[in-house]
Design an enzyme around this catalytic site. Structure first.
Site, PDB file in Angstrom:
ATOM      1  N   ASP A 229       8.308   0.964   1.203  1.00 58.22           N
ATOM      2  CA  ASP A 229       9.089   1.994   0.520  1.00 58.22           C
ATOM      3  C   ASP A 229       8.691   2.064  -0.960  1.00 58.22           C
ATOM      4  OD1 ASP A 229      11.517   3.768   0.599  1.00 58.22           O
ATOM      5  OD2 ASP A 229      12.244   2.325  -0.880  1.00 58.22           O
ATOM      6  N   GLU A 266       4.581   4.459   1.313  1.00 57.15           N
ATOM      7  CA  GLU A 266       5.152   5.719   0.846  1.00 57.15           C
ATOM      8  C   GLU A 266       4.736   5.920  -0.609  1.00 57.15           C
ATOM      9  OE1 GLU A 266       9.560   7.762   0.191  1.00 57.15           O
ATOM     10  OE2 GLU A 266       9.199   5.697  -0.394  1.00 57.15           O
TER      11      GLU A 266
END
Ligand SMILES: [Ca+2]
Length: 516
Positions: A229, A266
């Site tokens: 993330d 990401e």
């Protein structure tokens, strides 16, 4: 090949030679390079114990469903303890959230998934912890605390001009990145919100903690990889080289523990910013693909996406030949795809036909395969999956009250399974097509030399032994086009397709795949 499934929508393809004499090609697992990954928000997926909260045993009960769909892997959104419903503010990096079950439940899920050749990838949120994490509880106590260096601190006077600075980025609409901990003059840095203090990767001690967490999940628990993330925010934007170097180090540490570890990052940005991360994160989400797909469909601009995608792949190739292009048509941060496409069922089906016939390793966000609906706020793009009509749906979750996806608006899975024209069967057929045609999975992307009308998207996929030519009419009007010479054998069609002489008539949002 799926000739029987498509015969009902094909009219007059008399000149096409029949595919039915050919044996069914074998199903190949192309993961991670080009296989399909299914993204699950556990809380909203399937409830096994009747408390209304989706849980890990509930997922285990649905592994056969994931297998039937044709996905090769599952990405779990955060499963670790955290106070928020979304769980992106972790308070314990080595445990399972009690709402989701126990570590034993998760290990059982892994065993059952691996039996079915399904890999498991978990969200690892290491840009920041939750403010309730014991590290932060300690660190906030004062400058002398041994955990102080795990976070980023600044004396109030030195950051006066930043304290009220308004910063809005693609992945955060936070307006303030320095936060007051409630004691002393030092502020802490939290890129997203105050409840998510950024971890300090200038601290070697912190790095060692993070590598140990990676080891725990790979070695002791047995996951196949991580989705990283907020990978771009490990260091602030003015330190990109430190960011790239950190991920290279992280990859080396994880590969030392599990040589075939899968890491997907990401990095929410354009290709020039994304590409340098490929040396540390071999798979990266292609957010440009998502936005360009929407723009192409909504503006009926045929060659926009293939041209853009070719540009991205060539650019990546210049950085490293060994990368995985994780393509997405939606995810847990975007409005549901059907809403994005004007709730047009045919356009929606075409979007998945494009995703599944383009290069890359496609991700499917849970529920897209039944046409779930949802708009922001985020809770409403993460609504309960509809397994069956409400009265019969024992596994339906209820923690999030649905606004968009209800029995009145979306046909539950059970009914879709019996309908050959349903979204579910459309997705299933496309994934199967991809897993049985090497050109579609691992072939190169070739742009056509021929000129096509502006609403036509056309490209070829070429592998060692196979070439498939793909034509999509993104427009509302019927268009007549010719496939390249020799491409007269039908592989797949969507919508109204008719052959007239050496040309094909393609109706609104219809698609055609042909081979030699
Ligand atoms: Ca439950």
């Amino acid at each position: 090949m799926k000739t029987s499934k498509i015969s009902s929508v094909l009219i007059g393809l008399a000149l096409l030679s029949s595919c039915s004499e050919k044996p069914t090609p074998p199903v190949v697992n192309y993961w991670p390079q080009a296989g399909v990954t299914y993204e699950i928000f556990v809380q909203s997926f399937h409830d096994s114990d009747g408390d209304g909260i989706g849980d890990l045993n509930g997922v285990t009960e649905k592994l056969d469903y994931v297998k039937e769909l044709g996905a090769n892997a599952i990405w779990f959104m955060p499963i670790m303890p955290s106070p928020s419903y979304h769980k992106y503010d972790v308070t314990d990096y080595k445990a399972i959230h009690p709402d989701y079950g126990t570590m034993e439940d998760f290990k059982n899920l892994l065993v059952e998934a691996h039996k079915r050749d399904i890999r498991i990838v978990i969200d690892l949120i290491i840009n920041h912890s939750g403010s309730g994490h014991p590290w932060f509880e300690e660190a906030r106590k004062g400058r002398d605390n041994p955990y102080r260096e795990y976070y980023v601190w600044a004396q109030k006077d030195t950051i006066a001009e930043f304290i009220n600075k308004k910063v809005i980025t693609l992945d955060s609409d936070n307006i303030r990145q320095w936060h007051e901990p409630g004691n002393g003059d030092d502020f802490y840095y939290g890129f997203f919100i105050g409840g998510m203090p950024d971890l300090n990767y200038d601290s070697q001690k912190l790095r060692e903690e993070i590598y140990e967490i990676g080891r725990f999940w790979l070695e002791e628990v047995g996951v196949d990889g991580f989705r990283l993330d907020a990978a771009k925010h490990i260091f602030p934007d003015d330190r990109p080289l430190d960011n790239h170097a950190f991920w290279k180090e992280f990859r080396a540490k994880m590969e030392a523990i599990k040589p075939d570890v899968y890491l997907v990052g990401e990095v929410y940005d354009k290709k020039e910013i994304v590409a340098p991360y490929l040396t540390g994160l071999p798979a990266l989400f292609n957010f440009d693909f998502h936005y360009t797909l929407l723009e192409a469909l909504n503006t009926e601009n045929g060659m926009l996406l293939p041209t853009k995608q070719k540009e991205i792949l060539d650019f990546y190739q210049g950085i490293t030949p060994n990368f995985i292009d994780a393509t997405i048509s939606s995810n847990h941060d975007q409005p549901r795809l059907l809403n994005e496409l004007g709730s047009d069922p045919q356009r929606y089906k075409q979007a998945s036909a494009i995703l599944m016939t383009m290069p890359g390793a496609p991700y499917i966000y849970y529920g897209e395969e039944i046409g779930m609906l949802g708009l922001k706020p985020d809770e409403n793009i993460r609504e309960p999956f509809l397994w069956d009509e409400k009265e019969k749906d024992t596994g339906r979750t209820s923690r999030i009250e649905p606004v968009y996806t209800t029995d009145a608006t979306v046909t539950p899975l059970a009914a879709q399974k019996n309908d050959p024209e349903s979204y579910f069967n459309h997705y299933k057929n496309l994934i199967s097509l991809r897993n049985t045609n090497p050109a579609l999975a691992i072939g190169t992307l070739e742009l056509p030399e021929e000129e096509f009308p502006s609403e036509i998207m056309a490209y070829a996929r070429k592998s060692d032994n196979q070439e498939i030519f793909v034509i999509h009419n993104l427009g509302k009007k019927e268009v007549s086009v010719a496939a390249p010479e020799g491409f007269n054998q039908l592989v797949f069609s969507l919508g109204k397709v008719e052959q007239v002489g050496d040309k094909f008539k393609l109706g609104k949002n219809s698609s055609l795949l042909v081979t030699k």
